[in-house]
Design a protein around this motif. Structure first.
Motif, PDB file in Angstrom:
ATOM      1  N   LYS A 151      54.522  -8.785  67.701  1.00 29.62           N
ATOM      2  CA  LYS A 151      54.077  -8.875  69.026  1.00 29.62           C
ATOM      3  C   LYS A 151      55.057  -7.688  69.837  1.00 29.62           C
ATOM      4  CE  LYS A 151      54.348 -12.049  72.577  1.00 29.62           C
ATOM      5  NZ  LYS A 151      54.758 -13.590  73.110  1.00 29.62           N
ATOM      6  N   GLU A 152      56.302  -7.656  69.706  1.00 23.78           N
ATOM      7  CA  GLU A 152      57.337  -6.692  70.079  1.00 23.78           C
ATOM      8  C   GLU A 152      56.868  -5.331  70.085  1.00 23.78           C
ATOM      9  OE1 GLU A 152      58.640 -10.688  69.650  1.00 23.78           O
ATOM     10  OE2 GLU A 152      58.124  -9.242  67.856  1.00 23.78           O
ATOM     11  N   LEU A 153      56.288  -5.018  68.649  1.00 23.71           N
ATOM     12  CA  LEU A 153      55.748  -3.531  68.672  1.00 23.71           C
ATOM     13  C   LEU A 153      54.588  -3.269  69.523  1.00 23.71           C
ATOM     14  CD1 LEU A 153      55.204  -1.481  65.504  1.00 23.71           C
ATOM     15  CD2 LEU A 153      53.088  -1.833  67.044  1.00 23.71           C
ATOM     16  N   PHE A 154      53.767  -4.295  69.670  1.00 23.10           N
ATOM     17  CA  PHE A 154      52.592  -3.858  70.594  1.00 23.10           C
ATOM     18  C   PHE A 154      53.035  -3.988  72.281  1.00 23.10           C
ATOM     19  CE2 PHE A 154      50.280  -5.713  66.790  1.00 23.10           C
ATOM     20  CZ  PHE A 154      49.727  -4.183  66.509  1.00 23.10           C
ATOM     21  N   GLU A 155      53.812  -4.916  72.535  1.00 20.67           N
ATOM     22  CA  GLU A 155      54.498  -4.680  73.832  1.00 20.67           C
ATOM     23  C   GLU A 155      55.160  -3.488  74.031  1.00 20.67           C
ATOM     24  OE1 GLU A 155      57.168  -8.028  74.048  1.00 20.67           O
ATOM     25  OE2 GLU A 155      55.516  -9.472  74.394  1.00 20.67           O
ATOM     26  N   GLU A 214      46.829  -2.870  70.691  1.00 23.11           N
ATOM     27  CA  GLU A 214      46.884  -3.506  71.962  1.00 23.11           C
ATOM     28  C   GLU A 214      45.845  -3.261  72.691  1.00 23.11           C
ATOM     29  OE1 GLU A 214      48.514  -0.385  73.671  1.00 23.11           O
ATOM     30  OE2 GLU A 214      48.765  -1.216  71.710  1.00 23.11           O
ATOM     31  N   GLY A 215      45.102  -2.280  72.354  1.00 25.85           N
ATOM     32  CA  GLY A 215      43.959  -1.870  73.141  1.00 25.85           C
ATOM     33  C   GLY A 215      44.318  -0.861  74.446  1.00 25.85           C
ATOM     34  N   SER A 216      45.402  -0.462  74.723  1.00 24.87           N
ATOM     35  CA  SER A 216      45.693   0.305  76.062  1.00 24.87           C
ATOM     36  C   SER A 216      44.964   1.725  75.931  1.00 24.87           C
ATOM     37  CB  SER A 216      47.239   0.586  75.919  1.00 24.87           C
ATOM     38  OG  SER A 216      47.956  -0.643  75.988  1.00 24.87           O
ATOM     39  N   HIS A 217      44.831   2.253  75.019  1.00 27.02           N
ATOM     40  CA  HIS A 217      44.067   3.679  75.042  1.00 27.02           C
ATOM     41  C   HIS A 217      42.552   3.348  75.234  1.00 27.02           C
ATOM     42  CE1 HIS A 217      47.153   6.183  73.554  1.00 27.02           C
ATOM     43  NE2 HIS A 217      47.383   5.876  72.471  1.00 27.02           N
ATOM     44  N   LEU A 218      41.987   2.266  74.498  1.00 30.70           N
ATOM     45  CA  LEU A 218      40.592   2.370  74.739  1.00 30.70           C
ATOM     46  C   LEU A 218      40.353   1.926  76.468  1.00 30.70           C
ATOM     47  CD1 LEU A 218      37.782   1.923  73.769  1.00 30.70           C
ATOM     48  CD2 LEU A 218      38.183  -0.216  73.032  1.00 30.70           C
ATOM     49  N   ALA A 240      45.479  -6.423  62.795  1.00 30.84           N
ATOM     50  CA  ALA A 240      46.640  -7.078  63.320  1.00 30.84           C
ATOM     51  C   ALA A 240      46.175  -8.025  64.627  1.00 30.84           C
ATOM     52  CB  ALA A 240      47.502  -6.194  64.006  1.00 30.84           C
ATOM     53  N   LYS A 241      46.356  -9.320  64.049  1.00 24.68           N
ATOM     54  CA  LYS A 241      45.927 -10.414  65.136  1.00 24.68           C
ATOM     55  C   LYS A 241      46.713 -10.263  66.472  1.00 24.68           C
ATOM     56  CE  LYS A 241      45.474 -15.396  66.033  1.00 24.68           C
ATOM     57  NZ  LYS A 241      45.573 -16.810  65.081  1.00 24.68           N
ATOM     58  N   GLU A 242      48.105  -9.588  66.236  1.00 19.41           N
ATOM     59  CA  GLU A 242      49.003  -9.860  67.236  1.00 19.41           C
ATOM     60  C   GLU A 242      48.557  -8.617  68.302  1.00 19.41           C
ATOM     61  OE1 GLU A 242      51.213 -11.827  68.493  1.00 19.41           O
ATOM     62  OE2 GLU A 242      51.687 -12.944  66.858  1.00 19.41           O
ATOM     63  N   GLY A 243      48.041  -7.494  67.936  1.00 15.41           N
ATOM     64  CA  GLY A 243      47.680  -6.623  68.904  1.00 15.41           C
ATOM     65  C   GLY A 243      46.255  -6.936  69.620  1.00 15.41           C
ATOM     66  N   ILE A 244      45.343  -7.548  68.686  1.00 12.92           N
ATOM     67  CA  ILE A 244      44.127  -8.177  69.543  1.00 12.92           C
ATOM     68  C   ILE A 244      44.515  -9.185  70.464  1.00 12.92           C
ATOM     69  CG2 ILE A 244      41.962  -9.232  69.109  1.00 12.92           C
ATOM     70  CD1 ILE A 244      41.868  -6.262  68.164  1.00 12.92           C
ATOM     71  N   LEU A 245      45.283 -10.228  70.242  1.00 13.91           N
ATOM     72  CA  LEU A 245      45.569 -11.029  71.133  1.00 13.91           C
ATOM     73  C   LEU A 245      46.031 -10.580  72.710  1.00 13.91           C
ATOM     74  CD1 LEU A 245      47.765 -13.630  69.327  1.00 13.91           C
ATOM     75  CD2 LEU A 245      46.259 -14.084  71.175  1.00 13.91           C
ATOM     76  N   ALA A 246      47.097  -9.407  72.490  1.00 12.72           N
ATOM     77  CA  ALA A 246      47.595  -8.773  73.535  1.00 12.72           C
ATOM     78  C   ALA A 246      46.471  -7.885  74.205  1.00 12.72           C
ATOM     79  CB  ALA A 246      48.463  -7.645  73.133  1.00 12.72           C
ATOM     80  N   ALA A 247      45.491  -7.457  73.425  1.00 17.26           N
ATOM     81  CA  ALA A 247      44.442  -6.678  74.130  1.00 17.26           C
ATOM     82  C   ALA A 247      43.483  -7.467  74.896  1.00 17.26           C
ATOM     83  CB  ALA A 247      43.473  -5.995  72.937  1.00 17.26           C
ATOM     84  N   ALA A 251      61.688   1.285  73.223  1.00 13.91           N
ATOM     85  CA  ALA A 251      60.059   0.864  73.169  1.00 13.91           C
ATOM     86  C   ALA A 251      59.491   1.935  72.250  1.00 13.91           C
ATOM     87  CB  ALA A 251      59.497   0.902  74.464  1.00 13.91           C
ATOM     88  N   LEU A 252      59.838   3.326  72.512  1.00 10.29           N
ATOM     89  CA  LEU A 252      59.382   4.479  71.643  1.00 10.29           C
ATOM     90  C   LEU A 252      59.841   4.243  69.976  1.00 10.29           C
ATOM     91  CD1 LEU A 252      57.596   6.990  71.596  1.00 10.29           C
ATOM     92  CD2 LEU A 252      59.864   8.138  72.041  1.00 10.29           C
ATOM     93  N   LEU A 253      61.087   3.829  70.055  1.00  8.18           N
ATOM     94  CA  LEU A 253      61.704   3.814  68.570  1.00  8.18           C
ATOM     95  C   LEU A 253      60.905   2.225  67.987  1.00  8.18           C
ATOM     96  CD1 LEU A 253      65.251   4.183  69.490  1.00  8.18           C
ATOM     97  CD2 LEU A 253      63.845   5.419  67.844  1.00  8.18           C
ATOM     98  N   GLU A 254      60.652   1.389  68.938  1.00  6.58           N
ATOM     99  CA  GLU A 254      59.825   0.309  68.310  1.00  6.58           C
ATOM    100  C   GLU A 254      58.575   0.439  67.846  1.00  6.58           C
ATOM    101  OE1 GLU A 254      59.405  -3.738  67.188  1.00  6.58           O
ATOM    102  OE2 GLU A 254      61.268  -3.259  68.406  1.00  6.58           O
ATOM    103  N   MET A 255      57.747   1.416  68.397  1.00  3.42           N
ATOM    104  CA  MET A 255      56.224   1.423  68.506  1.00  3.42           C
ATOM    105  C   MET A 255      56.135   2.395  67.232  1.00  3.42           C
ATOM    106  SD  MET A 255      54.829   3.818  71.276  1.00  3.42           S
ATOM    107  CE  MET A 255      53.465   4.802  70.361  1.00  3.42           C
TER     108      MET A 255
END
Length: 276
Positions: free
Chosen positions: A67-71, A106-110, A127-134, A243-247
């Motif tokens: 979840k933290e990566l997608f944030e 997490e859908g930001s680009h789209l 990844a469910k966590e990404g889709i949840l965020a999207a 954040a960049l390091l996390e992603m």
């Protein structure tokens, strides 16, 4: 009359675009049932989550993405450092009415690309966590937990398929493209995030990078291919460095004592466009 719940709103959007979907188990046509499930003609059923996304995985999946990566990814993308890349993609798919983003996270680009054009976007990620965020941030598009190896989409459904800094499934992409559709793949070039690479991998072979094999495979997969390089350097706010390091996978192997200091960052990518 009150506003629709997220599940009902997601179900309505899926119903409007139901011909894009197919059962990932039997590839039969599928429909929305009681605003809570997608059910195919063979009675395979997939629940629409209360957050408004659909889970169409046919097997268990363990994702290394948190979840933290997608944030973090959303924060970095929202900062605008990929704006020129997104603008180019928007130009390339300006006439596309149906757009699939594969490995959408997490859908930001789209979401940012579709905000400037007409049509419907669907994002898929294992990844469910990404889709949840999207689903939480971008309810205007359709979000799907799924695996393109067991595809939940119908043949010849998408005018454009996006594959942005993500693994690809070219055979499935070709099955899903409409007759005049295109695949847009974004891959790193040698200078991508080089300021970060230089500090993490100084004096090692990892300090340099080549996308030669990835580009060659793309060219082997499509009859009509164009390649355009986009490269620029932008300021990076201090608070975005963690954040960049996390992603990015580069940051996952950072030693605790490593002190990363970045005032700017380079985006250097090849934008590949393939047509069958």
């Amino acid at each position: 009359m009150g506003a629709l719940s997220k599940r009902a709103a997601g179900a309505a959007l899926m119903d409007e675009n139901i011909t894009l979907f197919a059962c990932p188990i039997c590839q039969e046509s599928i429909g929305v049932f009681e605003q809570g499930r997608l059910v195919c003609s063979s009675n395979h059923s997939f629940d629409i989550a209360k957050q408004g996304y659909i889970n169409m995985l046919t097997h268990g999946a363990i994702s290394k993405y948190s979840k933290e990566l997608f944030e973090s990814r959303k924060a970095v993308i929202d900062s605008g450092i990929y704006d020129l890349v997104e603008d180019k993609i928007g130009e390339l798919i300006a006439n596309a009415e149906t757009v699939l983003d594969t490995g959408c996270g997490e859908g930001s680009h789209l979401a940012r690309i579709m905000a400037k054009k007409q049509g419907i976007g669907i994002g898929i990620d294992i990844a469910k966590e990404g889709i949840l965020a999207a689903a939480r941030h971008y309810p205007e598009q359709i979000w799907c937990v799924g695996d393109l190896a067991k595809s939940p989409f119908a043949r010849s459904s998408f005018d454009a398929i996006l594959n942005i800094l993500s693994p690809a499934n070219y055979e499935e992409f070709k099955r899903l493209l409409t007759q005049n559709g295109c695949v847009v793949k974004v891959v790193p070039q040698s200078g991508y995030l080089h300021e970060l690479r230089a500090q993490l991998y100084a004096d090692s072979t990892k300090e340099s990078y080549s996308n030669e094999q990835i580009v060659a495979r793309f060219k082997d997969s499509f009859a009509d291919v164009s390649v355009e390089r986009i490269t620029y350097t932008v300021p990076l706010a201090t608070e975005l460095v963690p954040a960049l390091l996390e992603m990015t996978p580069m940051g996952w192997h950072k030693k605790e004592e490593a002190n990363i200091h970045l005032e700017e960052i380079t985006i250097d990518v090849d934008v590949l466009v393939g047509r069958v």
